[in-house]
Design a protein around this motif. Structure first.
Motif, PDB file in Angstrom:
ATOM      1  N   TYR A 130       0.769  -1.190  -0.021  1.00 25.28           N
ATOM      2  CA  TYR A 130      -0.156  -0.166  -0.038  1.00 25.28           C
ATOM      3  C   TYR A 130       1.031   1.260  -0.085  1.00 25.28           C
ATOM      4  CZ  TYR A 130      -3.322   3.417   1.015  1.00 25.28           C
ATOM      5  OH  TYR A 130      -4.039   4.535   1.120  1.00 25.28           O
ATOM      6  N   ASN A 132      -5.281   6.760   9.421  1.00 29.73           N
ATOM      7  CA  ASN A 132      -5.650   5.207   9.360  1.00 29.73           C
ATOM      8  C   ASN A 132      -4.593   4.322   9.611  1.00 29.73           C
ATOM      9  OD1 ASN A 132      -7.885   5.766   7.695  1.00 29.73           O
ATOM     10  ND2 ASN A 132      -6.595   6.844   6.042  1.00 29.73           N
ATOM     11  N   TYR A 150     -10.865  -5.957   7.572  1.00 26.74           N
ATOM     12  CA  TYR A 150     -10.065  -7.083   7.294  1.00 26.74           C
ATOM     13  C   TYR A 150      -8.991  -6.977   8.331  1.00 26.74           C
ATOM     14  CZ  TYR A 150      -8.390  -2.876   4.504  1.00 26.74           C
ATOM     15  OH  TYR A 150      -8.051  -1.501   4.119  1.00 26.74           O
ATOM     16  N   HIS A 197      -7.283  -3.780  10.050  1.00 24.40           N
ATOM     17  CA  HIS A 197      -8.407  -3.026  10.882  1.00 24.40           C
ATOM     18  C   HIS A 197      -8.929  -4.077  12.016  1.00 24.40           C
ATOM     19  CE1 HIS A 197      -9.346  -0.571   7.060  1.00 24.40           C
ATOM     20  NE2 HIS A 197      -8.067  -0.363   7.482  1.00 24.40           N
ATOM     21  N   HIS A 241     -12.589   7.243   2.336  1.00 21.78           N
ATOM     22  CA  HIS A 241     -12.486   5.733   2.779  1.00 21.78           C
ATOM     23  C   HIS A 241     -14.031   5.626   3.297  1.00 21.78           C
ATOM     24  CE1 HIS A 241      -8.349   5.446   2.211  1.00 21.78           C
ATOM     25  NE2 HIS A 241      -8.145   6.458   2.855  1.00 21.78           N
ATOM     26  N   TYR A 289     -11.681  -2.851 -10.722  1.00 24.48           N
ATOM     27  CA  TYR A 289     -10.707  -1.773 -10.702  1.00 24.48           C
ATOM     28  C   TYR A 289     -10.265  -1.600  -9.032  1.00 24.48           C
ATOM     29  CZ  TYR A 289      -8.423   2.672 -11.555  1.00 24.48           C
ATOM     30  OH  TYR A 289      -7.526   3.666 -11.864  1.00 24.48           O
ATOM     31  N   GLY A 290      -9.005  -1.562  -8.989  1.00 30.62           N
ATOM     32  CA  GLY A 290      -8.435  -1.299  -7.471  1.00 30.62           C
ATOM     33  C   GLY A 290      -8.183  -2.563  -6.843  1.00 30.62           C
ATOM     34  N   ALA A 348      -7.522  -2.977  -3.945  1.00 32.50           N
ATOM     35  CA  ALA A 348      -7.768  -2.439  -2.632  1.00 32.50           C
ATOM     36  C   ALA A 348      -7.715  -3.463  -1.521  1.00 32.50           C
ATOM     37  CB  ALA A 348      -8.823  -1.700  -2.507  1.00 32.50           C
ATOM     38  N   ALA A 349      -7.359  -3.191  -0.360  1.00 32.57           N
ATOM     39  CA  ALA A 349      -7.314  -4.201   0.555  1.00 32.57           C
ATOM     40  C   ALA A 349      -8.977  -4.666   0.805  1.00 32.57           C
ATOM     41  CB  ALA A 349      -6.831  -3.504   1.709  1.00 32.57           C
ATOM     42  N   ARG A 392      -3.418   1.350 -10.251  1.00 30.50           N
ATOM     43  CA  ARG A 392      -2.487   2.312 -10.843  1.00 30.50           C
ATOM     44  C   ARG A 392      -0.968   2.151  -9.936  1.00 30.50           C
ATOM     45  NH1 ARG A 392      -4.402   8.397 -10.622  1.00 30.50           N
ATOM     46  NH2 ARG A 392      -4.732   8.738 -12.696  1.00 30.50           N
ATOM     47  N   ASN A 393      -1.118   1.291  -8.965  1.00 30.08           N
ATOM     48  CA  ASN A 393       0.028   1.137  -7.852  1.00 30.08           C
ATOM     49  C   ASN A 393       1.030   0.117  -8.904  1.00 30.08           C
ATOM     50  OD1 ASN A 393       1.947   0.219  -5.963  1.00 30.08           O
ATOM     51  ND2 ASN A 393       0.217   0.388  -4.390  1.00 30.08           N
ATOM     52  N   ALA A 428     -12.430  -0.396  -5.405  1.00 29.44           N
ATOM     53  CA  ALA A 428     -12.049   0.784  -4.632  1.00 29.44           C
ATOM     54  C   ALA A 428     -13.188   1.841  -4.921  1.00 29.44           C
ATOM     55  CB  ALA A 428     -10.851   1.632  -5.389  1.00 29.44           C
ATOM     56  N   ASN A 485     -14.436   3.688  -2.884  1.00 26.98           N
ATOM     57  CA  ASN A 485     -14.386   4.941  -2.279  1.00 26.98           C
ATOM     58  C   ASN A 485     -13.723   6.189  -3.185  1.00 26.98           C
ATOM     59  OD1 ASN A 485     -12.166   2.888  -1.991  1.00 26.98           O
ATOM     60  ND2 ASN A 485     -11.159   4.141  -0.495  1.00 26.98           N
ATOM     61  N   GLU A 510     -13.118   9.982  -8.665  1.00 23.03           N
ATOM     62  CA  GLU A 510     -11.708   9.767  -9.473  1.00 23.03           C
ATOM     63  C   GLU A 510     -11.732   8.796 -10.439  1.00 23.03           C
ATOM     64  OE1 GLU A 510      -8.519   9.953  -6.510  1.00 23.03           O
ATOM     65  OE2 GLU A 510      -7.089   9.888  -8.115  1.00 23.03           O
ATOM     66  N   ILE A 511     -12.298   7.703 -10.270  1.00 23.33           N
ATOM     67  CA  ILE A 511     -11.876   6.519 -11.193  1.00 23.33           C
ATOM     68  C   ILE A 511     -12.882   6.923 -12.448  1.00 23.33           C
ATOM     69  CG2 ILE A 511     -12.507   4.211 -11.494  1.00 23.33           C
ATOM     70  CD1 ILE A 511     -11.615   3.525  -8.564  1.00 23.33           C
ATOM     71  N   GLN A 523     -11.244   9.602 -14.462  1.00 19.89           N
ATOM     72  CA  GLN A 523     -10.128   9.131 -14.967  1.00 19.89           C
ATOM     73  C   GLN A 523     -10.314   7.963 -16.198  1.00 19.89           C
ATOM     74  OE1 GLN A 523      -7.685   5.374 -13.567  1.00 19.89           O
ATOM     75  NE2 GLN A 523      -7.545   7.109 -11.924  1.00 19.89           N
TER      76      GLN A 523
END
Ligand code: JHZ
Length: 415
Positions: A81, A180, A225, A228, A257, A324-325, A327-328, A350-351, A384, A386, A390-391, A394
């Motif tokens: 991350y 976070n 998860y 958290h 988030h 897309y994403g 993410a965790a 993107r990462n 993702a 959240n 933005e997505i 883009q």
């Protein structure tokens, strides 16, 4: 909270107040770690899985998971991350830093510390303004990225002991950021005690954490998860800070988030209306009692069934679906709903540290975002969610060519 060499422990008492009245209200089965991304589908690596159950403390109202995975496993070397891949998060962080520089008259004689400073996404704003900073983060890759952009970073888990050491070296902070991370720490009390030790008498700790109310109300169960450990209400936070001679004096609601709180915590008690009103609101809604949480399990089950049915219906009609994403939260979603490679062709992110790897458990391959236009799948499941705005912005071209997004929470919908 005895973890030492064990891979995980099941907590018998509340991680905040130590009370023994903890009642489990949601069981998500066993899931793999959300930020541990397998490098290949068939490398034969056994992914560790751990139970994922959520409980409510009848003594201090804290919502928490009952299993604590060893942080050295959770935040291992390959922790993927990196905060800087979202423009919205970068803007949010820059505004936060600028606001504090102005509100607290920070200058070259001030000292700002960030706990879990990741890749320097926030502290770089202070560095640019000539304000001395120190980042503290245990994850090697993100910490090295921070150093590279001029953010001095200590590779460590923050704790009461580390705070003590820094204080002995005459380090005390005007501002401590902790975004976070409070929910991620196994020793919740040690972490808060450390903040109290490191803060100047007139300093402020500015802490961001996802808020339990929208998590329950918008069925954001995928934000659960193993990283958290806690899902905070203001009621539970107020008690936690007071235990360490700190006061939650002001809060702000943030949309980031899926709905977060920004907490302003100080040594001096001057609790404002934002806090007292919110505690009254939580009492009125019953957020400080178990009943509020009892329907959650059924709501989650309903969402899981609906999402699975939607994806399988689309697939049966011949549609292609990507996601897309990486993410965790995406790991929780796909593993608890059971969304595998038979449904989702690939996930884009993107990462660069996630690309080429695979989603935990289901081992769906992760590709660069350009793969969306190359493959032009009919649908994209937004893991993702959240960062949906933005997505969408883009990926205007993907949509212009007829692509559609599936948003999983609070109820699955196509946009
Ligand atoms: P993101 C993170 O959780 C990390 P995650 C952590 N577990 C935590 O506590 C919570 O936040 C609060 C990518 N992306 O940040 C980047 C794009 O590819 O919502 C991320 O991999 N393009 C510490 O991982 C992922 O999506 C984009 O335009 O659940 C988003 O992950 C954007 C905006 C993001 O949360």
């Amino acid at each position: 909270m005895m973890i030492a060499g064990a891979a995980s422990v099941t907590e018998q008492v509340c991680r905040s107040c130590g009370g023994s009245h903890i009642d489990t209200f949601l069981k998500l089965g066993t899931t793999p770690l959300a930020d541990r991304l397998p490098s290949s589908i068939d490398e034969g690596e056994e992914e560790p899985v751990f139970p994922l159950s959520v409980a409510f403390c009848g003594d201090c109202s804290l919502v928490q998971i009952t299993e604590t995975v060893n942080p050295r496993i959770l935040f291992a070397d390959a922790y993927p991350y990196y905060s800087s891949f979202s423009q919205a998060l970068l803007r949010h962080s820059r505004d936060n830093a600028r606001d504090l520089i102005e509100r607290r008259n920070l200058d070259a004689s001030s000292f700002v510390v960030e706990l879990a400073s990741n890749d320097g996404y926030l502290l770089k704003n202070y560095v640019e303004a000539g304000i001395p900073v120190l980042g503290i983060d245990p994850a090697e890759g993100p910490a090295a990225a921070a150093e590279k952009i001029g953010v001095p970073t200590r590779l460590a888990f923050f704790s009461r002991e580390l705070a003590e050491k820094l204080r002995q070296q005459e380090m005390r902070a005007d501002v401590i950021h902790a975004n976070n991370v409070l929910a991620h720490v196994a020793d919740t009390n040690g972490f808060v005690a450390g903040i109290a030790r490191l803060l100047k008498d007139d300093g402020v700790a500015v802490i961001e954490a996802p808020y339990v109310e929208p998590m329950i109300d918008h069925c954001e169960f995928d934000t659960i998860y193993h990283e958290h450990l806690c899902y905070f209400s203001v009621t539970a936070l107020d008690k936690l800070f007071r235990r360490h001679g700190l006061y939650l004096n002001e809060i702000k609601h943030l949309s980031i988030h899926g709905g977060s709180l920004r907490l302003y915590v100080e040594m001096r008690e001057h609790v404002g209306a934002s806090v007292t009103d919110q505690i009254a609101h939580e009492r009125a809604r019953g957020i400080d009692a178990i009943d509020y949480y009892l329907d959650f399990s059924a709501t989650v089950d309903k969402l899981k069934v609906e999402l699975s049915a939607l994806l399988h219906r689309l697939k049966a009609s011949g549609a292609s679906i990507a996601a897309y994403g990486a993410a965790a939260k995406g790991a929780t979603l796909i593993n608890t709903v059971g969304i595998g490679r038979d449904v989702i062709d690939f996930v884009v992110d993107r990462n660069i540290h996630k690309q080429g790897k695979h989603m935990p458990g289901q081992k769906i391959p992760i590709r660069p975002t350009e793969a969306l236009l190359e493959a032009q799948p009919d649908y994209v499941l937004v893991l993702a969610w959240n960062f949906l705005d933005e997505i969408i912005e883009q990926q205007a071209e993907y949509r212009a060519r007829g692509g559609k997004f599936i948003v999983p929470v609070p109820t699955p919908r196509i946009v």
